[in-house]
Design an enzyme around this catalytic site. Structure first.
Site, mmCIF file in Angstrom:
data_model
loop_
_atom_site.group_PDB
_atom_site.id
_atom_site.type_symbol
_atom_site.label_atom_id
_atom_site.label_comp_id
_atom_site.label_asym_id
_atom_site.label_seq_id
_atom_site.Cartn_x
_atom_site.Cartn_y
_atom_site.Cartn_z
ATOM 1 C CB SER A 169 -0.885 -0.021 1.254
ATOM 2 O OG SER A 169 -1.462 1.239 1.527
ATOM 3 C CE1 TYR B 250 -5.266 -1.459 4.356
ATOM 4 C CE2 TYR B 250 -3.830 0.412 3.906
ATOM 5 C CZ TYR B 250 -4.563 -0.669 3.458
ATOM 6 O OH TYR B 250 -4.588 -0.963 2.119
#
Length: 257
Positions: free
Chosen positions: A149, A162
């Site tokens: 990510s 996250y």
């Protein structure tokens, strides 16, 4: 070393390979399943939402099998592995696209939210891969593609759990490569920028924020689902036979600026 007389187009042909895609019911996971099937692979689509999986199977057609399951539930891992392997044999391509982002601020992170995030985003890719590595070793060929990510290297508001999971994905990818690539198993990760998916719906619902993100890239736009096709096929095919332990950012140059 590859055959110098080989047609370069054959490098991306996945005919005869079996791919397993988690998080296949939506977003980049769904796109990955469609792309791999179009390249000739048999595809096992795994996600929790059975209806969405059935819709995907109907769209792709033959050579596709769906499994409704929670890949983060390790108590049912053995059953999941058996279900994935049953229709076409054990996969030699694994795409770990399932993910969750609770978007909790650091001061508000709950133990439940933290554990849910790490279990799905980080633990599931390892334990599912570990289960299929013996078959890949026996074949002398395998491809593992994790999903990193922007938050693998950047800190975003509300993204501490996250971000921790996606930072872990980068090191997990390197460690997988160190452990398994001598057996012909290449392990890499794709780091998507901002793509229109369920996970980023809140970002795209805010038109000003979406525009700011687009301006941050080098190409002055956010991602489209088709932008993932080429990088994914590269990392899943013979074309990446000497590439392992890498995180390929597919972000329009977001992290270059």
């Amino acid at each position: 070393m590859g055959d110098p007389g080989q047609d370069p187009r054959d490098l991306f042909d996945l005919t005869g390979h079996v791919a397993c895609v988690t998080g296949a019911s939506s977003g980049l996971g769904r796109r990955a399943a469609i792309t791999l099937a179009a390249a000739g692979a048999y595809v096992i689509c795994v996600a929790r939402r059975k209806d969405a999986l059935q819709d995907l199977k109907a769209e792709i057609g033959v050579g596709v099998h769906v499994v409704a399951a929670d890949v983060a539930d390790r108590s049912h891992l053995a059953s999941l592995v058996a279900q994935i392997s049953e229709p076409f044999g054990p996969p030699d391509i694994l795409i770990h696209a399932a993910g969750v982002n609770t978007r909790q601020a650091a001061d508000d992170v709950t133990a439940e939210g933290w554990d849910q995030t790490l279990a799905l985003n980080l633990s599931a890719p390892f334990f599912l891969s570990q289960a299929f590595v013996p078959a890949m070793k026996a074949k002398g060929w395998g491809r593992i593609v994790n999903f990193a990510s922007l938050q693998t290297t950047r800190a975003f508001p509300g993204g501490i759990a996250y971000g921790a999971s996606k930072g872990g994905i980068a090191q997990l990818t390197r460690a997988m490569a160190e452990a398994w690539s001598a057996h012909g198993i290449m392990a890499n990760a794709i780091g998507p920028g901002f793509f229109p998916t369920e996970l980023t719906q809140a970002v795209f619902d805010d038109s000003e924020r979406a525009a700011r993100n687009a301006a941050q890239t080098c190409v002055a736009r956010n991602g489209e689902l088709s932008d993932i096709d080429g990088p994914l096929l590269f990392l899943c095919s013979e074309a990446s036979g000497y590439v392992t332990g890498q995180v390929l950012m597919v972000d329009g140059g977001f992290t270059a600026k």
